[in-house]
Enzyme design. Structure first.
Site, PDB file in Angstrom:
ATOM      1  N   ASN A   1     -10.999 -48.204  61.149  1.00  0.00           N
ATOM      2  CA  ASN A   1     -11.952 -47.150  61.487  1.00  0.00           C
ATOM      3  C   ASN A   1     -12.815 -47.653  62.641  1.00  0.00           C
ATOM      4  O   ASN A   1     -13.742 -48.426  62.444  1.00  0.00           O
ATOM      5  CB  ASN A   1     -12.800 -46.847  60.240  1.00  0.00           C
ATOM      6  CG  ASN A   1     -13.800 -45.734  60.481  1.00  0.00           C
ATOM      7  OD1 ASN A   1     -13.932 -45.232  61.596  1.00  0.00           O
ATOM      8  ND2 ASN A   1     -14.512 -45.356  59.445  1.00  0.00           N
TER       9      ASN A   1
ATOM     10  N   LYS B   1     -14.413 -51.017  61.345  1.00  0.00           N
ATOM     11  CA  LYS B   1     -14.357 -51.310  59.908  1.00  0.00           C
ATOM     12  C   LYS B   1     -12.896 -51.387  59.509  1.00  0.00           C
ATOM     13  O   LYS B   1     -12.071 -50.624  60.044  1.00  0.00           O
ATOM     14  CB  LYS B   1     -15.018 -50.182  59.110  1.00  0.00           C
ATOM     15  CG  LYS B   1     -16.511 -50.142  59.228  1.00  0.00           C
ATOM     16  CD  LYS B   1     -17.068 -49.110  58.231  1.00  0.00           C
ATOM     17  CE  LYS B   1     -18.342 -48.513  58.762  1.00  0.00           C
ATOM     18  NZ  LYS B   1     -18.609 -47.173  58.349  1.00  0.00           N
TER      19      LYS B   1
ATOM     20  N   ARG C   1      -8.276 -44.052  61.364  1.00  0.00           N
ATOM     21  CA  ARG C   1      -9.109 -42.870  61.202  1.00  0.00           C
ATOM     22  C   ARG C   1      -9.424 -42.319  62.591  1.00  0.00           C
ATOM     23  O   ARG C   1      -9.962 -43.032  63.441  1.00  0.00           O
ATOM     24  CB  ARG C   1     -10.403 -43.239  60.485  1.00  0.00           C
ATOM     25  CG  ARG C   1     -11.306 -42.051  60.368  1.00  0.00           C
ATOM     26  CD  ARG C   1     -12.683 -42.455  59.993  1.00  0.00           C
ATOM     27  NE  ARG C   1     -13.492 -41.260  59.860  1.00  0.00           N
ATOM     28  CZ  ARG C   1     -14.805 -41.266  59.865  1.00  0.00           C
ATOM     29  NH1 ARG C   1     -15.460 -42.392  59.976  1.00  0.00           N
ATOM     30  NH2 ARG C   1     -15.473 -40.155  59.761  1.00  0.00           N
TER      31      ARG C   1
ATOM     32  N   HIS D   1     -15.157 -34.890  57.739  1.00  0.00           N
ATOM     33  CA  HIS D   1     -15.029 -35.468  56.390  1.00  0.00           C
ATOM     34  C   HIS D   1     -13.782 -34.919  55.683  1.00  0.00           C
ATOM     35  O   HIS D   1     -13.728 -34.888  54.451  1.00  0.00           O
ATOM     36  CB  HIS D   1     -16.248 -35.120  55.495  1.00  0.00           C
ATOM     37  CG  HIS D   1     -17.530 -35.763  55.898  1.00  0.00           C
ATOM     38  ND1 HIS D   1     -18.731 -35.103  55.859  1.00  0.00           N
ATOM     39  CD2 HIS D   1     -17.814 -37.014  56.318  1.00  0.00           C
ATOM     40  CE1 HIS D   1     -19.707 -35.907  56.247  1.00  0.00           C
ATOM     41  NE2 HIS D   1     -19.168 -37.079  56.542  1.00  0.00           N
TER      42      HIS D   1
ATOM     43  N   LEU E   1     -22.196 -35.665  50.058  1.00  0.00           N
ATOM     44  CA  LEU E   1     -23.594 -35.909  50.429  1.00  0.00           C
ATOM     45  C   LEU E   1     -23.786 -37.405  50.656  1.00  0.00           C
ATOM     46  O   LEU E   1     -23.899 -38.179  49.698  1.00  0.00           O
ATOM     47  CB  LEU E   1     -24.534 -35.415  49.317  1.00  0.00           C
ATOM     48  CG  LEU E   1     -24.270 -33.987  48.790  1.00  0.00           C
ATOM     49  CD1 LEU E   1     -25.268 -33.641  47.683  1.00  0.00           C
ATOM     50  CD2 LEU E   1     -24.332 -32.947  49.908  1.00  0.00           C
TER      51      LEU E   1
ATOM     52  N   ASN F   1     -24.848 -40.267  54.225  1.00  0.00           N
ATOM     53  CA  ASN F   1     -25.723 -40.311  55.377  1.00  0.00           C
ATOM     54  C   ASN F   1     -25.390 -39.113  56.268  1.00  0.00           C
ATOM     55  O   ASN F   1     -26.258 -38.417  56.768  1.00  0.00           O
ATOM     56  CB  ASN F   1     -25.517 -41.647  56.085  1.00  0.00           C
ATOM     57  CG  ASN F   1     -26.596 -41.902  57.070  1.00  0.00           C
ATOM     58  OD1 ASN F   1     -27.719 -41.438  56.906  1.00  0.00           O
ATOM     59  ND2 ASN F   1     -26.264 -42.610  58.116  1.00  0.00           N
TER      60      ASN F   1
ATOM     61  N   ARG G   1     -29.505 -36.306  61.091  1.00  0.00           N
ATOM     62  CA  ARG G   1     -29.079 -35.097  61.831  1.00  0.00           C
ATOM     63  C   ARG G   1     -29.765 -33.863  61.250  1.00  0.00           C
ATOM     64  O   ARG G   1     -29.889 -33.737  60.033  1.00  0.00           O
ATOM     65  CB  ARG G   1     -27.562 -34.907  61.714  1.00  0.00           C
ATOM     66  CG  ARG G   1     -26.767 -35.992  62.392  1.00  0.00           C
ATOM     67  CD  ARG G   1     -25.270 -35.652  62.378  1.00  0.00           C
ATOM     68  NE  ARG G   1     -24.474 -36.851  62.560  1.00  0.00           N
ATOM     69  CZ  ARG G   1     -23.465 -37.197  61.777  1.00  0.00           C
ATOM     70  NH1 ARG G   1     -23.087 -36.423  60.776  1.00  0.00           N
ATOM     71  NH2 ARG G   1     -22.811 -38.313  62.001  1.00  0.00           N
TER      72      ARG G   1
ATOM     73  N   ASN H   1     -24.588 -41.253  43.587  1.00  0.00           N
ATOM     74  CA  ASN H   1     -25.595 -42.143  42.982  1.00  0.00           C
ATOM     75  C   ASN H   1     -26.922 -41.504  42.611  1.00  0.00           C
ATOM     76  O   ASN H   1     -27.593 -41.985  41.702  1.00  0.00           O
ATOM     77  CB  ASN H   1     -25.875 -43.306  43.943  1.00  0.00           C
ATOM     78  CG  ASN H   1     -24.638 -44.155  44.167  1.00  0.00           C
ATOM     79  OD1 ASN H   1     -24.115 -44.747  43.233  1.00  0.00           O
ATOM     80  ND2 ASN H   1     -24.144 -44.185  45.398  1.00  0.00           N
TER      81      ASN H   1
ATOM     82  N   GLU I   1     -12.358 -42.856  51.271  1.00  0.00           N
ATOM     83  CA  GLU I   1     -11.654 -42.420  52.479  1.00  0.00           C
ATOM     84  C   GLU I   1     -10.589 -43.433  52.907  1.00  0.00           C
ATOM     85  O   GLU I   1      -9.525 -43.045  53.385  1.00  0.00           O
ATOM     86  CB  GLU I   1     -12.674 -42.170  53.604  1.00  0.00           C
ATOM     87  CG  GLU I   1     -13.456 -40.888  53.349  1.00  0.00           C
ATOM     88  CD  GLU I   1     -14.666 -40.696  54.240  1.00  0.00           C
ATOM     89  OE1 GLU I   1     -15.665 -41.403  54.026  1.00  0.00           O
ATOM     90  OE2 GLU I   1     -14.623 -39.841  55.124  1.00  0.00           O
TER      91      GLU I   1
END
Ligand code: ADP
Length: 397
Positions: A7, A14, A90, A179, A208, A210, A240, A334, A384
């Site tokens: 990614n 990543k 990705r 997403h 939901l 960042n 955002r 969470n 993902e």
């Protein structure tokens, strides 16, 4: 088989090495500050995590560090590069060209490049990552997995904007949504969790994190989603703004003498729950501040939950019903305290939150509505990287 998932961001990379037989993560890490100085954080599961400063003038150098970390005799995970069977990349924007993941060829690279206009910060970085991997792993099959692909099933009534049609014809300005890998992965699992065939279900996935987006999934297909041409649209997010009156741009420009670019940067980086509260983009900090009596933090969280509930209402209407709603991603998985704040708006649908079940389902899967609830409410952790590894494997096998 071992699949390497990559990614690439503009200055980061990543990665996860995944065993596709067990679906376990073998190793994972992150290169940061590529092009500035460079830092690698790596962990092979069962071994110590470590961070090293390493000169990374470009993504080519970063990929070399990743492969060396994987090959390290002491802290690495593989003995030879030939153990990597495939690489999944990705890719943020596939425009209207990609409704599915594809094996990467020269033609695919050219088509991704044609979408650069739509995601000028992301797609060029994604392409650099592919080229760097090709240079270091020639002959290894690579797959492109697009954030936008899952939403290509949206009907035109959902993806068109009410602006002159020529902007769509000339520049492909429309809703794309993002997403997609997460919404696809989580909606499939949601249907399984409630014991239904996805073809016969109407589902709403609330991703939901960042970055946040909500998708209506009817019969397994995305029929509407809250992000738009770019990921700036829809819900308020960490930094955002989400949906605002477009005339606000000209208004701020007039008041503060700022350019469109400067205001767009403010809407991307200095707005959302961070901008509104002045506290933080992190929902843990916001909740702590609200609990300490910070009024604007309370309003920010109420405004957030209210907008999540409004999208759920809109997408219930879009599908003429809903069978199950799920929370996912960092906040959704969470923040148990957020769920009653959303569920209180959903009584008209017959949604009944089971508070005890909700408290238990933090970072783990669970049905969090009562057995009597007419619509099931759930928590499903997204993954993902695993979704990308599965897509990659399916195409190279
Ligand atoms: P990204 O969009 O970067 O992938 P994530 O899905 O990882 O983001 O979500 C990151 C966000 O999740 C953090 O900004 C934080 O606000 C939120 N988060 C993580 N853990 C918790 C928690 N225990 N309670 C509330 N919020 C949390």
């Amino acid at each position: 088989m071992k699949v390497l998932v990559i990614n690439c961001g503009s200055s980061s990379l990543k990665y996860q090495l995944i065993d596709s037989d067990t679906e376990a993560v073998i190793a994972k890490g992150l290169c940061e500050r590529i092009g500035i100085d460079g830092k690698l954080t790596h962990q092979t599961m069962g071994k110590d995590k470590y961070t090293v400063d390493a000169a990374m003038p470009d993504h080519n150098a970063a990929v070399k560090f990743v492969l060396d970390a994987l090959l390290d005799t002491d802290k690495g995970a593989i003995a030879s590069l030939s153990e990597i069977d495939a690489v999944g990349h990705r890719i943020v924007h596939g425009g209207e060209k990609f409704a599915n993941s594809v094996v990467i060829t020269d033609e695919v690279m050219a088509a991704i490049e044609e979408c650069n206009d739509l995601a000028p910060l992301h797609n060029p970085a994604n392409l650099i990552g592919i080229r760097a991997c090709q240079a270091h792993m020639p002959g290894v099959p690579m797959v492109a997995v697009f954030d936008t692909a899952f939403h290509q099933t949206m009907p035109d009534k959902a993806y068109t904007y009410a602006i002159p049609y020529e902007y769509y014809e000339n520049y492909k300005i429309r809703r794309y949504g993002f997403h997609g890998t997460s919404h696809s992965f989580v909606s499939k699992r949601l249907a399984e969790l409630i014991g239904r065939d996805i073809k016969d279900t109407k589902l709403i996935v609330c991703h939901l994190g960042n970055g946040s987006s909500i998708t209506a999934v009817d019969g397994g297909k995305s029929v509407d989603t809250s992000m738009g041409l770019t990921p700036l649209a829809g819900l308020p997010m960490g930094t955002r703004s989400g949906d605002i009156d477009p005339a606000i741009l000209e208004f701020i420009a007039g008041k503060e003498g700022k350019s469109v670019e400067e205001i767009t940067t403010i809407l991307n980086k200095k707005s959302g729950v961070s901008g509104l509260s002045g506290v933080s983009s992190d929902f843990r900090d916001l909740n702590a501040a609200a609990n300490d009596g910070n009024e604007i933090a309370k309003v920010t969280l109420e405004a957030y939950a209210y907008r999540v509930a409004k999208y759920i209402g809109a997408y219930t209407a879009a599908m003429n019903g809903v069978d199950a709603i799920t929370f996912t991603a960092g906040v959704g998985e969470n923040a148990a305290w957020l769920r009653p704040m959303v569920a209180k708006y959903l009584g008209y649908l017959g949604v009944e939150l089971d508070e005890a079940a909700s408290q238990k389902a933090c970072g783990v899967e669970g049905i969090i509505s009562t057995p009597e609830s007419k619509v099931k409410l759930c928590v499903i952790p997204t993954n993902e990287e695993l979704a990308i590894a599965r897509e990659t494997l399916a195409l190279v096998k």
